[in-house]
Design a protein around this motif. Sequence first.
Motif, PDB file in Angstrom:
ATOM      1  N   HIS A  22       0.837  -1.201   0.000  1.00 22.29           N
ATOM      2  CA  HIS A  22       0.000   0.000   0.000  1.00 22.29           C
ATOM      3  C   HIS A  22       0.872   1.251   0.000  1.00 22.29           C
ATOM      4  O   HIS A  22       1.818   1.365   0.762  1.00 22.29           O
ATOM      5  CB  HIS A  22      -0.916  -0.008   1.230  1.00 22.29           C
ATOM      6  N   ASP A  23       0.538   2.193  -0.856  1.00 18.56           N
ATOM      7  CA  ASP A  23       1.206   3.489  -0.925  1.00 18.56           C
ATOM      8  C   ASP A  23       0.441   4.453  -0.024  1.00 18.56           C
ATOM      9  O   ASP A  23      -0.731   4.742  -0.283  1.00 18.56           O
ATOM     10  CB  ASP A  23       1.211   3.983  -2.374  1.00 18.56           C
ATOM     11  N   THR A  24       1.080   4.940   1.011  1.00 17.06           N
ATOM     12  CA  THR A  24       0.396   5.829   1.961  1.00 17.06           C
ATOM     13  C   THR A  24      -0.047   7.146   1.322  1.00 17.06           C
ATOM     14  O   THR A  24      -0.846   7.869   1.897  1.00 17.06           O
ATOM     15  CB  THR A  24       1.296   6.145   3.180  1.00 17.06           C
ATOM     16  N   HIS A  25       0.466   7.441   0.135  1.00 19.65           N
ATOM     17  CA  HIS A  25       0.078   8.677  -0.557  1.00 19.65           C
ATOM     18  C   HIS A  25      -1.013   8.450  -1.602  1.00 19.65           C
ATOM     19  O   HIS A  25      -1.418   9.384  -2.284  1.00 19.65           O
ATOM     20  CB  HIS A  25       1.301   9.321  -1.220  1.00 19.65           C
ATOM     21  N   ALA A  26      -1.499   7.226  -1.709  1.00 17.99           N
ATOM     22  CA  ALA A  26      -2.555   6.921  -2.684  1.00 17.99           C
ATOM     23  C   ALA A  26      -3.816   7.688  -2.311  1.00 17.99           C
ATOM     24  O   ALA A  26      -4.194   7.750  -1.140  1.00 17.99           O
ATOM     25  CB  ALA A  26      -2.836   5.424  -2.713  1.00 17.99           C
ATOM     26  N   ASP A  27      -4.459   8.294  -3.309  1.00 18.85           N
ATOM     27  CA  ASP A  27      -5.659   9.077  -3.021  1.00 18.85           C
ATOM     28  C   ASP A  27      -6.940   8.267  -3.111  1.00 18.85           C
ATOM     29  O   ASP A  27      -7.986   8.724  -2.685  1.00 18.85           O
ATOM     30  CB  ASP A  27      -5.738  10.310  -3.923  1.00 18.85           C
ATOM     31  N   SER A  28      -6.872   7.048  -3.637  1.00 19.21           N
ATOM     32  CA  SER A  28      -8.047   6.187  -3.708  1.00 19.21           C
ATOM     33  C   SER A  28      -7.611   4.749  -3.431  1.00 19.21           C
ATOM     34  O   SER A  28      -6.880   4.160  -4.231  1.00 19.21           O
ATOM     35  CB  SER A  28      -8.697   6.279  -5.094  1.00 19.21           C
ATOM     36  N   THR A  94     -16.734  -1.201  12.846  1.00 22.86           N
ATOM     37  CA  THR A  94     -16.232  -2.311  12.035  1.00 22.86           C
ATOM     38  C   THR A  94     -14.988  -2.975  12.613  1.00 22.86           C
ATOM     39  O   THR A  94     -14.740  -4.153  12.355  1.00 22.86           O
ATOM     40  CB  THR A  94     -15.896  -1.847  10.601  1.00 22.86           C
ATOM     41  N   GLY A  95     -14.202  -2.213  13.353  1.00 18.93           N
ATOM     42  CA  GLY A  95     -12.928  -2.739  13.842  1.00 18.93           C
ATOM     43  C   GLY A  95     -11.816  -2.640  12.816  1.00 18.93           C
ATOM     44  O   GLY A  95     -10.716  -3.149  13.026  1.00 18.93           O
ATOM     45  N   TYR A  96     -12.095  -1.985  11.699  1.00 24.92           N
ATOM     46  CA  TYR A  96     -11.115  -1.820  10.623  1.00 24.92           C
ATOM     47  C   TYR A  96     -10.812  -0.342  10.403  1.00 24.92           C
ATOM     48  O   TYR A  96     -11.644   0.514  10.691  1.00 24.92           O
ATOM     49  CB  TYR A  96     -11.658  -2.383   9.307  1.00 24.92           C
ATOM     50  N   LEU A  97      -9.632  -0.060   9.837  1.00 25.37           N
ATOM     51  CA  LEU A  97      -9.272   1.302   9.478  1.00 25.37           C
ATOM     52  C   LEU A  97      -9.865   1.654   8.119  1.00 25.37           C
ATOM     53  O   LEU A  97      -9.942   0.797   7.232  1.00 25.37           O
ATOM     54  CB  LEU A  97      -7.745   1.452   9.397  1.00 25.37           C
ATOM     55  N   VAL A  98     -10.248   2.919   7.950  1.00 21.62           N
ATOM     56  CA  VAL A  98     -10.738   3.387   6.659  1.00 21.62           C
ATOM     57  C   VAL A  98      -9.672   3.083   5.612  1.00 21.62           C
ATOM     58  O   VAL A  98      -8.476   3.250   5.846  1.00 21.62           O
ATOM     59  CB  VAL A  98     -11.066   4.897   6.713  1.00 21.62           C
ATOM     60  N   GLY A  99     -10.120   2.603   4.464  1.00 22.37           N
ATOM     61  CA  GLY A  99      -9.204   2.187   3.415  1.00 22.37           C
ATOM     62  C   GLY A  99      -8.944   0.692   3.476  1.00 22.37           C
ATOM     63  O   GLY A  99      -8.413   0.113   2.541  1.00 22.37           O
ATOM     64  N   ARG A 131      -5.407  -2.318   4.557  1.00 25.21           N
ATOM     65  CA  ARG A 131      -4.968  -1.615   3.350  1.00 25.21           C
ATOM     66  C   ARG A 131      -3.915  -2.487   2.670  1.00 25.21           C
ATOM     67  O   ARG A 131      -2.993  -2.972   3.317  1.00 25.21           O
ATOM     68  CB  ARG A 131      -4.385  -0.256   3.706  1.00 25.21           C
ATOM     69  N   GLY A 132      -4.088  -2.705   1.378  1.00 21.51           N
ATOM     70  CA  GLY A 132      -3.153  -3.549   0.639  1.00 21.51           C
ATOM     71  C   GLY A 132      -3.525  -5.016   0.624  1.00 21.51           C
ATOM     72  O   GLY A 132      -2.730  -5.857   0.213  1.00 21.51           O
ATOM     73  N   LEU A 133      -4.745  -5.336   1.061  1.00 23.89           N
ATOM     74  CA  LEU A 133      -5.185  -6.726   1.106  1.00 23.89           C
ATOM     75  C   LEU A 133      -6.617  -6.818   0.568  1.00 23.89           C
ATOM     76  O   LEU A 133      -7.527  -6.187   1.092  1.00 23.89           O
ATOM     77  CB  LEU A 133      -5.133  -7.237   2.547  1.00 23.89           C
ATOM     78  N   GLU A 134      -6.782  -7.591  -0.503  1.00 25.85           N
ATOM     79  CA  GLU A 134      -8.086  -7.777  -1.139  1.00 25.85           C
ATOM     80  C   GLU A 134      -8.437  -9.258  -1.123  1.00 25.85           C
ATOM     81  O   GLU A 134      -7.547 -10.110  -1.101  1.00 25.85           O
ATOM     82  CB  GLU A 134      -8.054  -7.308  -2.604  1.00 25.85           C
TER      83      GLU A 134
END
Length: 157
Positions: A22-28, A94-99, A131-134
């Motif tokens: 995950h790129d912390t600067h990604a806008d979407s 949810t227990g999850y972070l946005v993104g 983030r970074g996991l689908e």
Amino acid sequence: MTPAIKLLQRERVAHTVHSYVHDTHADSFGNEAVEKLGLDATQVFKTLLASTETHELLVAIVPVAGQLDLKALAHAAGCRKCEMAAVDAAQRATGYLVGGISPLGQKKRLRTFIDASAQALATIHVSAGRRGLEVALSPRDLATLCDAHFTVLERPR
């Protein structure tokens, strides 16, 4: 391992996990998944939380390329209107972070709605809880696990 993946394993639901840095600067977050994993944007869905006038939180799962129609969500939920939920409320429920909010394995069971376009697909991708996991799974399995309803949620373009 995230609660979402643990749920899929426990329920023995067919799925595939995909990860990327995950790129912390990604806008979407959703578009980043599409690009980094080389996925078809129509198959990648984002998990959004909305709040009703009675402060009930709702989960809406829509294509990353689209936009949530809050009026359509309110209609599906049987309420007058909805607005996007506050970040802290979404993360707390949810227990999850946005993104990285997954519709699976959330701390609280929230009413969930999936855009009807998912029904035409054999597989969709949603966040696996980080983030970074689908995770890829059938829309029907997702609906069953989340006790979700299919309805038109995407704003017309």
